[in-house]
Design a protein around this motif. Structure first.
Motif, mmCIF file in Angstrom:
data_model
loop_
_atom_site.group_PDB
_atom_site.id
_atom_site.type_symbol
_atom_site.label_atom_id
_atom_site.label_comp_id
_atom_site.label_asym_id
_atom_site.label_seq_id
_atom_site.Cartn_x
_atom_site.Cartn_y
_atom_site.Cartn_z
ATOM 1 N N ARG A 1 1.224 -1.148 0.073
ATOM 2 C CA ARG A 1 0.039 0.370 -0.400
ATOM 3 C C ARG A 1 1.235 1.429 0.099
ATOM 4 N NH1 ARG A 1 -2.686 -1.734 -2.408
ATOM 5 N NH2 ARG A 1 -3.990 0.487 -2.156
ATOM 6 N N PRO A 2 0.147 2.004 -0.524
ATOM 7 C CA PRO A 2 0.851 3.407 -0.839
ATOM 8 C C PRO A 2 1.250 3.828 1.391
ATOM 9 C CG PRO A 2 -0.339 3.216 -2.071
ATOM 10 C CD PRO A 2 -0.969 2.506 -1.917
ATOM 11 N N VAL A 3 2.179 4.384 0.976
ATOM 12 C CA VAL A 3 2.434 4.815 2.875
ATOM 13 C C VAL A 3 3.249 6.375 3.349
ATOM 14 C CG1 VAL A 3 2.896 4.156 4.821
ATOM 15 C CG2 VAL A 3 2.445 2.616 3.682
ATOM 16 N N VAL A 4 1.933 7.617 3.874
ATOM 17 C CA VAL A 4 2.934 8.913 4.200
ATOM 18 C C VAL A 4 3.209 8.549 6.014
ATOM 19 C CG1 VAL A 4 2.732 10.673 4.425
ATOM 20 C CG2 VAL A 4 1.890 9.987 2.366
ATOM 21 N N VAL A 5 4.107 8.738 6.518
ATOM 22 C CA VAL A 5 4.650 8.986 7.513
ATOM 23 C C VAL A 5 5.381 10.292 7.027
ATOM 24 C CG1 VAL A 5 5.360 6.262 7.275
ATOM 25 C CG2 VAL A 5 6.990 8.097 7.336
ATOM 26 N N GLY A 6 5.467 10.708 9.339
ATOM 27 C CA GLY A 6 5.826 11.632 9.583
ATOM 28 C C GLY A 6 6.978 11.391 10.571
ATOM 29 N N PRO A 7 6.954 12.641 10.273
ATOM 30 C CA PRO A 7 9.109 13.075 10.732
ATOM 31 C C PRO A 7 9.374 12.659 12.235
ATOM 32 C CG PRO A 7 7.372 15.054 11.663
ATOM 33 C CD PRO A 7 6.779 14.212 10.844
ATOM 34 N N GLY A 8 8.233 11.323 13.193
ATOM 35 C CA GLY A 8 8.872 10.851 13.816
ATOM 36 C C GLY A 8 9.875 9.678 13.466
ATOM 37 N N TYR A 9 9.026 9.370 12.052
ATOM 38 C CA TYR A 9 9.813 7.943 11.921
ATOM 39 C C TYR A 9 11.037 7.682 10.860
ATOM 40 C CZ TYR A 9 5.728 5.649 11.294
ATOM 41 O OH TYR A 9 4.551 4.827 11.182
ATOM 42 N N SER A 10 12.141 7.052 11.847
ATOM 43 C CA SER A 10 13.561 7.049 11.557
ATOM 44 C C SER A 10 13.828 6.657 10.022
ATOM 45 C CB SER A 10 14.335 5.650 12.363
ATOM 46 O OG SER A 10 15.230 6.172 12.389
ATOM 47 N N PRO A 11 14.445 6.925 9.660
ATOM 48 C CA PRO A 11 14.371 7.170 7.886
ATOM 49 C C PRO A 11 14.965 5.972 7.336
ATOM 50 C CG PRO A 11 15.561 9.187 8.640
ATOM 51 C CD PRO A 11 15.233 8.305 9.710
ATOM 52 N N GLU A 12 15.759 5.121 7.864
ATOM 53 C CA GLU A 12 15.910 3.899 7.787
ATOM 54 C C GLU A 12 14.614 2.966 8.198
ATOM 55 O OE1 GLU A 12 16.817 2.355 12.054
ATOM 56 O OE2 GLU A 12 16.955 4.152 10.998
ATOM 57 N N VAL A 13 14.453 3.032 8.674
ATOM 58 C CA VAL A 13 13.258 2.228 9.068
ATOM 59 C C VAL A 13 12.031 1.874 7.525
ATOM 60 C CG1 VAL A 13 10.605 1.849 9.744
ATOM 61 C CG2 VAL A 13 13.445 1.832 11.053
ATOM 62 N N VAL A 14 11.910 3.194 7.022
ATOM 63 C CA VAL A 14 11.214 3.101 5.833
ATOM 64 C C VAL A 14 11.952 3.105 4.379
ATOM 65 C CG1 VAL A 14 8.533 4.270 6.900
ATOM 66 C CG2 VAL A 14 10.072 4.854 5.785
ATOM 67 N N GLY A 15 13.061 3.735 4.628
ATOM 68 C CA GLY A 15 13.812 3.520 3.456
ATOM 69 C C GLY A 15 13.024 4.793 2.208
ATOM 70 N N ASP A 16 12.784 3.706 1.163
ATOM 71 C CA ASP A 16 12.203 4.860 -0.078
ATOM 72 C C ASP A 16 10.859 4.624 -0.122
ATOM 73 O OD1 ASP A 16 13.316 2.441 -1.498
ATOM 74 O OD2 ASP A 16 13.965 3.307 -2.675
ATOM 75 N N GLY A 17 9.943 3.397 0.629
ATOM 76 C CA GLY A 17 9.241 2.208 0.473
ATOM 77 C C GLY A 17 8.060 3.283 0.792
ATOM 78 N N ALA A 18 7.832 4.878 1.599
ATOM 79 C CA ALA A 18 6.954 5.165 1.917
ATOM 80 C C ALA A 18 7.239 6.681 1.427
ATOM 81 C CB ALA A 18 6.672 5.217 3.617
ATOM 82 N N VAL A 19 6.395 7.977 1.586
ATOM 83 C CA VAL A 19 6.894 8.985 1.829
ATOM 84 C C VAL A 19 6.897 9.621 2.874
ATOM 85 C CG1 VAL A 19 6.199 11.726 0.975
ATOM 86 C CG2 VAL A 19 5.399 9.518 -0.096
ATOM 87 N N ARG A 20 8.178 10.319 4.327
ATOM 88 C CA ARG A 20 8.324 10.935 5.102
ATOM 89 C C ARG A 20 8.236 12.364 5.087
ATOM 90 N NH1 ARG A 20 12.736 12.139 7.873
ATOM 91 N NH2 ARG A 20 12.628 12.016 10.307
ATOM 92 N N CYS A 21 7.292 12.682 6.134
ATOM 93 C CA CYS A 21 7.543 14.059 6.241
ATOM 94 C C CYS A 21 8.502 14.558 6.861
ATOM 95 C CB CYS A 21 5.518 14.628 6.579
ATOM 96 S SG CYS A 21 4.206 14.286 5.881
ATOM 97 N N GLY A 22 8.360 15.697 6.872
ATOM 98 C CA GLY A 22 9.674 16.564 7.580
ATOM 99 C C GLY A 22 9.357 17.515 8.630
ATOM 100 N N HIS A 23 8.597 17.783 8.825
ATOM 101 C CA HIS A 23 7.539 18.240 9.532
ATOM 102 C C HIS A 23 6.608 18.055 9.919
ATOM 103 C CE1 HIS A 23 10.957 21.289 6.994
ATOM 104 N NE2 HIS A 23 10.725 21.097 8.267
ATOM 105 N N ASP A 24 6.360 18.498 11.260
ATOM 106 C CA ASP A 24 4.425 17.859 11.462
ATOM 107 C C ASP A 24 3.455 19.426 11.409
ATOM 108 O OD1 ASP A 24 2.587 16.932 13.316
ATOM 109 O OD2 ASP A 24 2.993 18.361 14.749
ATOM 110 N N SER A 25 3.711 19.083 10.285
ATOM 111 C CA SER A 25 2.644 20.171 9.292
ATOM 112 C C SER A 25 1.530 19.705 8.691
ATOM 113 C CB SER A 25 3.636 20.669 8.366
ATOM 114 O OG SER A 25 2.727 21.781 7.394
ATOM 115 N N PRO A 26 0.006 20.147 8.757
ATOM 116 C CA PRO A 26 -0.526 19.729 7.810
ATOM 117 C C PRO A 26 -0.676 20.001 6.835
ATOM 118 C CG PRO A 26 -1.626 20.687 10.477
ATOM 119 C CD PRO A 26 -0.396 20.934 10.130
ATOM 120 N N GLU A 27 -0.420 20.888 6.538
ATOM 121 C CA GLU A 27 -0.104 21.668 4.523
ATOM 122 C C GLU A 27 1.075 20.320 4.200
ATOM 123 O OE1 GLU A 27 -1.784 24.302 7.491
ATOM 124 O OE2 GLU A 27 0.213 23.635 7.457
ATOM 125 N N GLU A 28 1.968 19.762 4.961
ATOM 126 C CA GLU A 28 2.883 19.123 4.429
ATOM 127 C C GLU A 28 2.735 17.683 4.099
ATOM 128 O OE1 GLU A 28 7.096 17.250 4.378
ATOM 129 O OE2 GLU A 28 6.819 18.564 5.951
#
Length: 421
Positions: free
Chosen positions: A346-373
């Motif tokens: 499934r397409p997955v979007v995660v927040g800035p709290g995720y360690s980058p290596e956990v999701v790698g390039d397999g999810a979109v990782r937001c850089g900030h806790d921002s509703p707009e982002e």
């Protein structure tokens, strides 16, 4: 592996959350690890807390024996109680302390002083037992740290209870022979807090759940039928766009950011429904807080919150039905639900709290806790189906290459064996 662990005498594990009292990631971890360790040839004695009367006190799972210790304030109790929150918190702290002392006595009587024994404690709820076993019996102790969510924010906002828990964890970290964490990000955070880097070991979690593997193996027609059955609960005729979140409704899980992101999302796509699967942590008012925010932001027609936990099969079916899964945590040392959704492609979007290596390039990782982002990331997945499909494929490949409960169990027992005397 078996040669290395052959010198291990019984491993004594203190893990407050065990099945059937599963309310978060720690309980899921215990459930999967007990299954993974059941045939590895090492006797594992697990001590968990429960408030239930019906569950068996002792349960044998292959090489693993689960001991459920009746504990004041344990399990899921407290969600709808009229007892004041402060009383519930005090009862829980007393219950955890008594649980630790009782478990320590049982471990010492069972022979933890003997050569080859190791005591493994999980999170702050097992620290007292770990400290007592180390001081009284000189037993090697492994400290598993899955989360420090109570101390994840600014120290200026830290409560007295959180500060006390942090101090307890620090003492346990100093006494532990080994500290096991699930991600590089968490290891780096703990090193920055002054924890000993030479004793920190990263052992990632797995992803396999029997029901998840069954759903992943469905044929195209079977998968489509299941997807539509879930989608029709929220979308007229199953048509439209579905966003799914699963987890506790605690602030660090990013639920409030997701609710606030609903307005810019539905401003561009009126056919979107955002489904929140999960409920408040025990002894909190998080359900009511989220409900008020949904009302205040005026997104009640587009945000569906059931305020209850669903079984794994239902959660995974919702992941399959989703056009995108959102887990916008501001603090998430590993994040099992995101890994499970990724495993289902499934397409997955995660927040800035995720360690980058956990999701790698397999999810979109937001850089900030921002509703707009967050809204922009979700809309990209909703509007660009080719991008979303490729993201799901990368996520599934990333998870299946890196995470497996059998590997987690083997690495964990090997780490214990290094300490066996």
């Amino acid at each position: 592996m078996r040669e290395m662990t052959a010198r291990l005498r019984p491993v004594y594990v203190v893990c407050a959350e065990v099945p059937p009292d599963v309310v978060g990631g720690l309980g899921r971890y215990a459930e999967r690890m007990m299954a993974a360790m059941r045939h590895l040839g090492t006797s594992v004695e697990v001590f968990g807390a429960t408030a239930r009367h019906g569950a068996p006190r002792t349960e044998r799972i292959g090489d693993v024996t689960l001991h459920r210790v009746r504990t004041l304030g344990g399990g899921r109790a407290g969600g709808t109680s009229r007892t004041p929150a402060v009383v519930l918190h005090v009862a829980r702290m007393i219950g955890i302390l008594v649980f630790n002392v009782r478990v320590t006595v049982r471990i010492l009587r069972a022979g933890a002083r003997s050569s080859g024994s190791v005591v493994a404690v999980h999170d702050w709820m097992g620290c007292v037992a770990g400290i007592l076993c180390r001081v009284l019996a000189r037993t090697p102790v492994v400290f598993h740290v899955h989360t420090r969510e109570l101390n994840a924010g600014s120290s200026q906002r830290r409560s007295v209870v959180a500060a006390g828990i942090a101090a307890l964890e620090t003492v346990q970290a100093r006494l532990a022979h080994l500290i096991v964490v699930p991600s590089v990000g968490m290891r780096d955070d703990l090193v920055a807090c002054g924890w000993p880097p030479d004793r920190l070991r990263v052992i990632p979690h797995g992803f396999e759940d029997p029901e998840l593997l069954r759903l992943a193996a469905l044929t195209g027609d079977e998968r489509d039928r299941l997807r539509m059955a879930v989608r029709r609960r929220y979308l007229p005729g199953g048509e439209g766009r579905l966003v799914v979140f699963a987890g506790r409704l605690s602030p660090h899980k990013g639920v409030r950011t997701l609710v606030r992101a609903a307005s810019p999302i539905v401003g561009k796509r009126d056919d979107v429904r955002i489904v929140l699967i999960g409920a408040q942590a025990p002894r909190t008012d998080e359900n009511a807080e989220v409900a008020r925010l949904i009302d205040d932001t005026g997104v009640g027609r587009h945000v569906v919150a059931g305020y209850r936990f669903l079984g794994s099969a239902e959660v995974f079916a919702h992941f399959l039905a989703a056009d995108v899964c959102a887990f916008p945590s501001t603090y998430e040392p590993f994040g099992l639900v995101a890994i499970e959704a990724m495993a289902l492609a499934r397409p997955v979007v995660v927040g800035p709290g995720y360690s980058p290596e956990v999701v790698g390039d397999g999810a979109v990782r937001c850089g900030h806790d921002s509703p707009e982002e967050l809204a922009d990331a979700l809309l990209r997945c909703l509007d660009d189906r080719r991008f979303a499909s490729r993201l799901g494929e990368r996520g599934a490949a990333h998870v299946r290459e890196r995470y497996m409960w059998a590997r987690t169990a083997e690495l964990t027992l090997a780490a214990y064996a290094e300490l066996a005397r």
